[in-house]
Motif scaffolding. Sequence first.
Motif, PDB file in Angstrom:
ATOM      1  N   ASP A  84     -22.362 -89.304  37.131  1.00 34.02           N
ATOM      2  CA  ASP A  84     -21.756 -90.598  36.838  1.00 34.02           C
ATOM      3  C   ASP A  84     -22.786 -91.715  36.770  1.00 34.02           C
ATOM      4  O   ASP A  84     -22.739 -92.561  35.874  1.00 34.02           O
ATOM      5  N   ILE A 117     -17.889 -97.263  41.529  1.00 36.07           N
ATOM      6  CA  ILE A 117     -16.470 -97.362  41.207  1.00 36.07           C
ATOM      7  C   ILE A 117     -16.076 -98.820  40.988  1.00 36.07           C
ATOM      8  O   ILE A 117     -15.435 -99.175  39.991  1.00 36.07           O
ATOM      9  N   VAL A 122     -17.875 -95.532  36.746  1.00 37.43           N
ATOM     10  CA  VAL A 122     -17.255 -94.212  36.793  1.00 37.43           C
ATOM     11  C   VAL A 122     -16.083 -94.206  35.821  1.00 37.43           C
ATOM     12  O   VAL A 122     -15.303 -95.177  35.773  1.00 37.43           O
ATOM     13  N   ARG A 126     -11.199 -90.626  35.879  1.00 34.46           N
ATOM     14  CA  ARG A 126     -11.543 -89.788  37.026  1.00 34.46           C
ATOM     15  C   ARG A 126     -11.370 -90.517  38.355  1.00 34.46           C
ATOM     16  O   ARG A 126     -11.715 -89.974  39.404  1.00 34.46           O
ATOM     17  N   VAL A 127     -10.849 -91.739  38.286  1.00 38.62           N
ATOM     18  CA  VAL A 127     -10.685 -92.519  39.508  1.00 38.62           C
ATOM     19  C   VAL A 127      -9.208 -92.551  39.883  1.00 38.62           C
ATOM     20  O   VAL A 127      -8.406 -93.197  39.195  1.00 38.62           O
ATOM     21  N   PRO A 128      -8.808 -91.869  40.940  1.00 35.13           N
ATOM     22  CA  PRO A 128      -7.393 -91.867  41.322  1.00 35.13           C
ATOM     23  C   PRO A 128      -6.978 -93.204  41.935  1.00 35.13           C
ATOM     24  O   PRO A 128      -7.800 -93.923  42.503  1.00 35.13           O
ATOM     25  N   CYS A 133     -12.007 -90.095  45.332  1.00 39.10           N
ATOM     26  CA  CYS A 133     -12.746 -90.104  44.067  1.00 39.10           C
ATOM     27  C   CYS A 133     -14.096 -89.441  44.294  1.00 39.10           C
ATOM     28  O   CYS A 133     -14.864 -89.852  45.171  1.00 39.10           O
ATOM     29  N   THR A 134     -14.364 -88.415  43.504  1.00 37.50           N
ATOM     30  CA  THR A 134     -15.636 -87.709  43.613  1.00 37.50           C
ATOM     31  C   THR A 134     -16.631 -88.308  42.626  1.00 37.50           C
ATOM     32  O   THR A 134     -16.388 -88.329  41.421  1.00 37.50           O
ATOM     33  N   VAL A 135     -17.738 -88.820  43.151  1.00 37.65           N
ATOM     34  CA  VAL A 135     -18.768 -89.454  42.328  1.00 37.65           C
ATOM     35  C   VAL A 135     -20.033 -88.606  42.379  1.00 37.65           C
ATOM     36  O   VAL A 135     -20.559 -88.334  43.455  1.00 37.65           O
ATOM     37  N   HIS A 149     -17.753 -88.457  48.227  1.00 34.19           N
ATOM     38  CA  HIS A 149     -16.299 -88.365  48.228  1.00 34.19           C
ATOM     39  C   HIS A 149     -15.765 -89.673  48.812  1.00 34.19           C
ATOM     40  O   HIS A 149     -15.783 -89.880  50.027  1.00 34.19           O
ATOM     41  N   MET A 152      -9.841 -93.797  48.136  1.00 34.84           N
ATOM     42  CA  MET A 152      -9.249 -94.845  47.306  1.00 34.84           C
ATOM     43  C   MET A 152      -7.858 -95.196  47.832  1.00 34.84           C
ATOM     44  O   MET A 152      -7.136 -94.323  48.328  1.00 34.84           O
TER      45      MET A 152
END
Length: 399
Positions: A84, A117, A122, A126-128, A133-135, A149, A152
């Motif tokens: 990312d 984020i 990102v 892919r951002v819940p 959120c896995t970056v 990890h 959010m």
Amino acid sequence: MTNFTPQLRIPATYMRGGTSKGVFFKLDDLPEDLRAPGKARDALLVRVIGSPDPYGKHTDGMGGATSSTSKVVIIAKSSVPDHDVDYLYGQVPIEGDFIDWSGNCGNLSSAVGPFAIANGLVDPARVPRDGICTVRIWQANIHKTIVAHVPMRDGEVQEAGDFALDGVTFPAAEIALEFLDPADEGEDDGAMFPTGHLVDELDVPGVGTFKATLINAGVPMVFVNAAALGFDGSELQPAINEDKAMLARLEAIRAAGAVRMGLIADVSQAAARPLTPKIAFVAPPKDYVSSSGKHVAAANIDLLARAISMGKLHHAMMGTASVAIATAAAVPGTLVNAAAGGGSRDAVRFGHPSGTMRVGADVKQVDGQWVATKAVMSRSARVLMEGVVRVPREQIAAD
């Protein structure tokens, strides 16, 4: 009279990550003529922090006059597939007019995901809105992958929480970090143990000969036994940082280790590379009282560890050094493993000046060589301030 132009105004975020603080920039927010690596950009960032400061206070800058708080970070959309962001970290000496780009900051690594984020770096898909959120972060200093990890809530990074981290006053949300393939590929051949030995005899002219474990994992590290220095491993900052003769001995050992690891050609070059390698001393567990007055019981830790950062004893433990401690502890035969009681282990809890820390490490042997596949730890991060940092342009001209 000299004509002075208005100060530069540069968007920036002041963040805590783990037990460190730093000034974070998006690469695209830097002045266009100061985005490329080199003396001009270094001069800008050094002035942001307020170095060089012969008073040792960083009164006229954003630095905190300690190794943990004199840091800068540049974040950009990643140039590496399946990542990312690119994360570049700079350590600014308090009294020096340069930046050491030779290593990573494991603590500030925990702030990179939240910053990425919040700043739209990102992919929003892919951002819940809620959850984790896995970056995937490309650590540009050492060319390694870090997976953060980040929790959010309601579409924003969750910062509040009940995760307590020794060395940080207030609890916050937990951020789990995975350091993938953490052995440093550096200037040598990429071996986790660059000398080919788990323990070396390190001759330090004028100081003595020390058994040392020299390892590249998270950051190049020189480990020695606390007893060889006359310590028991429970020392706090005043015992070390007020002893100039001992700090000089430790620096001499670090410099000798850097030469043995192939990071520098001669000990005279160590001063220009203060960030790496780092030096730490280890000892078997014993009861002690941390810097906050907390009692740490020997039964609750595997070993004691104290690390020097930028010439002073660190108030807690650097994140990258924690990776090295866990990795070395997992390899039977190292000084760190011996201090922890020997045997095999996939995680270690060690005592540091501010309390304790648990770090996991996966290691294996491949063709007779030890390889680290992953190290795992938890940290927390928080935005302290965001807006613009102001810098006098006249004072950042590079030679």
